[in-house]
Design a protein around this motif. Structure first.
Motif, PDB file in Angstrom:
ATOM      1  N   ALA A  61       0.806  -1.059  -0.008  1.00 55.03           N
ATOM      2  CA  ALA A  61       0.268  -0.009  -0.179  1.00 55.03           C
ATOM      3  C   ALA A  61       0.738   1.178  -0.026  1.00 55.03           C
ATOM      4  O   ALA A  61       0.603   2.322  -0.851  1.00 55.03           O
ATOM      5  CB  ALA A  61      -0.935  -0.182   1.420  1.00 55.03           C
ATOM      6  N   VAL A  62       1.834   1.304   0.945  1.00 57.75           N
ATOM      7  CA  VAL A  62       2.765   2.311   0.816  1.00 57.75           C
ATOM      8  C   VAL A  62       3.420   2.676  -0.428  1.00 57.75           C
ATOM      9  O   VAL A  62       3.752   3.606  -0.922  1.00 57.75           O
ATOM     10  CB  VAL A  62       4.127   2.251   1.846  1.00 57.75           C
ATOM     11  N   ALA A  63       3.953   1.415  -1.230  1.00 60.29           N
ATOM     12  CA  ALA A  63       4.567   1.601  -2.438  1.00 60.29           C
ATOM     13  C   ALA A  63       3.673   2.263  -3.536  1.00 60.29           C
ATOM     14  O   ALA A  63       3.849   2.902  -4.055  1.00 60.29           O
ATOM     15  CB  ALA A  63       4.942   0.163  -2.899  1.00 60.29           C
ATOM     16  N   LEU A  64       2.256   1.806  -3.475  1.00 55.04           N
ATOM     17  CA  LEU A  64       1.481   2.341  -4.403  1.00 55.04           C
ATOM     18  C   LEU A  64       0.994   3.883  -3.888  1.00 55.04           C
ATOM     19  O   LEU A  64       1.121   4.656  -4.882  1.00 55.04           O
ATOM     20  CB  LEU A  64       0.000   1.623  -4.104  1.00 55.04           C
ATOM     21  N   TYR A  65       0.902   4.163  -2.762  1.00 55.58           N
ATOM     22  CA  TYR A  65       0.917   5.626  -2.452  1.00 55.58           C
ATOM     23  C   TYR A  65       1.933   6.498  -2.687  1.00 55.58           C
ATOM     24  O   TYR A  65       1.876   7.533  -3.578  1.00 55.58           O
ATOM     25  CB  TYR A  65       0.597   5.832  -0.822  1.00 55.58           C
ATOM     26  N   THR A  66       3.232   5.851  -2.821  1.00 54.99           N
ATOM     27  CA  THR A  66       4.508   6.479  -3.317  1.00 54.99           C
ATOM     28  C   THR A  66       4.567   6.882  -4.727  1.00 54.99           C
ATOM     29  O   THR A  66       4.753   7.892  -5.230  1.00 54.99           O
ATOM     30  CB  THR A  66       5.658   5.775  -2.921  1.00 54.99           C
ATOM     31  N   SER A  67       4.018   5.901  -5.568  1.00 58.37           N
ATOM     32  CA  SER A  67       3.864   5.818  -6.941  1.00 58.37           C
ATOM     33  C   SER A  67       2.844   6.922  -7.176  1.00 58.37           C
ATOM     34  O   SER A  67       3.285   7.518  -8.049  1.00 58.37           O
ATOM     35  CB  SER A  67       3.369   4.457  -7.492  1.00 58.37           C
ATOM     36  N   ASN A  68       1.699   6.881  -6.577  1.00 66.89           N
ATOM     37  CA  ASN A  68       0.796   7.795  -6.931  1.00 66.89           C
ATOM     38  C   ASN A  68       1.401   9.399  -6.632  1.00 66.89           C
ATOM     39  O   ASN A  68       0.994  10.360  -7.616  1.00 66.89           O
ATOM     40  CB  ASN A  68      -0.640   7.539  -5.949  1.00 66.89           C
ATOM     41  N   ILE A  69       2.047   9.435  -5.570  1.00 68.55           N
ATOM     42  CA  ILE A  69       2.709  10.712  -5.098  1.00 68.55           C
ATOM     43  C   ILE A  69       3.649  11.238  -6.167  1.00 68.55           C
ATOM     44  O   ILE A  69       3.391  12.327  -6.885  1.00 68.55           O
ATOM     45  CB  ILE A  69       3.426  10.572  -3.803  1.00 68.55           C
ATOM     46  N   TYR A  70       4.534  10.459  -6.787  1.00 74.36           N
ATOM     47  CA  TYR A  70       5.297  10.728  -7.868  1.00 74.36           C
ATOM     48  C   TYR A  70       4.629  11.208  -9.191  1.00 74.36           C
ATOM     49  O   TYR A  70       5.060  12.255  -9.932  1.00 74.36           O
ATOM     50  CB  TYR A  70       6.334   9.621  -8.178  1.00 74.36           C
ATOM     51  N   GLU A  71       3.725  10.342  -9.363  1.00 77.80           N
ATOM     52  CA  GLU A  71       3.053  10.813 -10.494  1.00 77.80           C
ATOM     53  C   GLU A  71       2.288  11.865 -10.743  1.00 77.80           C
ATOM     54  O   GLU A  71       2.387  12.709 -11.421  1.00 77.80           O
ATOM     55  CB  GLU A  71       1.798   9.427 -10.972  1.00 77.80           C
ATOM     56  N   LYS A  72       1.394  12.505  -9.525  1.00 77.76           N
ATOM     57  CA  LYS A  72       0.911  13.407  -9.332  1.00 77.76           C
ATOM     58  C   LYS A  72       1.709  14.508  -9.377  1.00 77.76           C
ATOM     59  O   LYS A  72       1.209  15.798  -9.812  1.00 77.76           O
ATOM     60  CB  LYS A  72       0.005  13.413  -7.977  1.00 77.76           C
ATOM     61  N   LEU A  73       2.802  14.547  -8.766  1.00 78.78           N
ATOM     62  CA  LEU A  73       3.667  15.710  -8.530  1.00 78.78           C
ATOM     63  C   LEU A  73       4.770  15.701  -9.736  1.00 78.78           C
ATOM     64  O   LEU A  73       5.372  16.654  -9.956  1.00 78.78           O
ATOM     65  CB  LEU A  73       4.602  15.474  -7.330  1.00 78.78           C
TER      66      LEU A  73
END
Length: 214
Positions: free
Chosen positions: A184-196
């Motif tokens: 879940a953390v890995a997914l959140y991190t991936s989303n953060i990088y994509e959004k920013l």
């Protein structure tokens, strides 16, 4: 045997340079290939037809002449494969942000322990990024209460993950802290990088602060 990590050192303090050379020399997997004590000498070397080949550049901010930050754009252009780490006593958050926006992958205080400094060099050499936890907390504290114009860009959970990673926690530790799975953390991190639209934690923190997200 793994190849040694090649390091260029840009530092004008002779005593600290000697200390760093000892830390590097005794590491067993690192070698210092060049040292420069002024911005001019560094610029001359990297302006040559065959600039120094290094995996990591350790850069002091307060070197004579123009100052260390002035070198970053040139170093990124002439040595695009080198990871630039600012190693300094300057803990002003504005300088941290400026350095990250210019493209450094690490910002570390000079009182960092020998073991941590070696770990940081290895981490950035492997493609990671590091902001000294002391600096991350300082920077985040200055902005945490500001809602910001784009505060809705990240979800509450994504903001939590980013703040914890900015404080130096790795994904496993973030998962334990929040009581969620590593995946879940890995997914959140991936989303953060994509959004920013950023490649790493250091850039994510800088962008999030600049946008008023954290």
């Amino acid at each position: 045997m793994n190849q040694e990590i090649r390091i260029v050192l840009v530092e004008d303090n002779k005593a600290y340079t000697k200390s760093l050379l000892e830390i590097i020399g005794l590491s067993g997997d690192m070698v210092c290939v060049e040292t420069y004590a002024t911005t001019g000498s560094c610029e001359s070397a990297y302006s040559a037809d065959a600039p120094p080949e290094a995996d990591v550049i350790l850069l002091d901010l307060k070197i004579p002449q123009k100052g260390g930050l002035s070198l970053v754009p040139m170093l990124r252009e002439r040595a695009p494969d080198s990871a630039i780490v600012v190693l300094t006593s300057n803990d002003d958050y504005r300088t941290v942000l400026e350095a990250i926006k210019l493209g450094v992958v690490g910002y570390v205080l000079k009182d960092t322990s020998v073991a941590d400094l070696r770990r940081i060099i290895r981490e950035v050499n492997d493609g990671g990024s590091v902001i000294d936890p002391q600096l991350s907390r300082h920077v985040l504290a200055a902005f945490r209460e500001d809602e910001g114009l784009e505060s809705g860009l990240l979800s509450d959970r994504e903001r939590e993950v980013l703040e914890l990673m900015a404080e130096g926690l790795v994904k496993k530790e973030v998962a334990e802290k929040l009581g969620i799975s590593y995946s879940a953390v890995a997914l959140y991190t991936s989303n953060i990088y994509e959004k920013l639209q950023v490649p790493n934690v250091a850039a994510a923190v800088a962008t999030a602060i600049r946008k008023g997200i954290i």
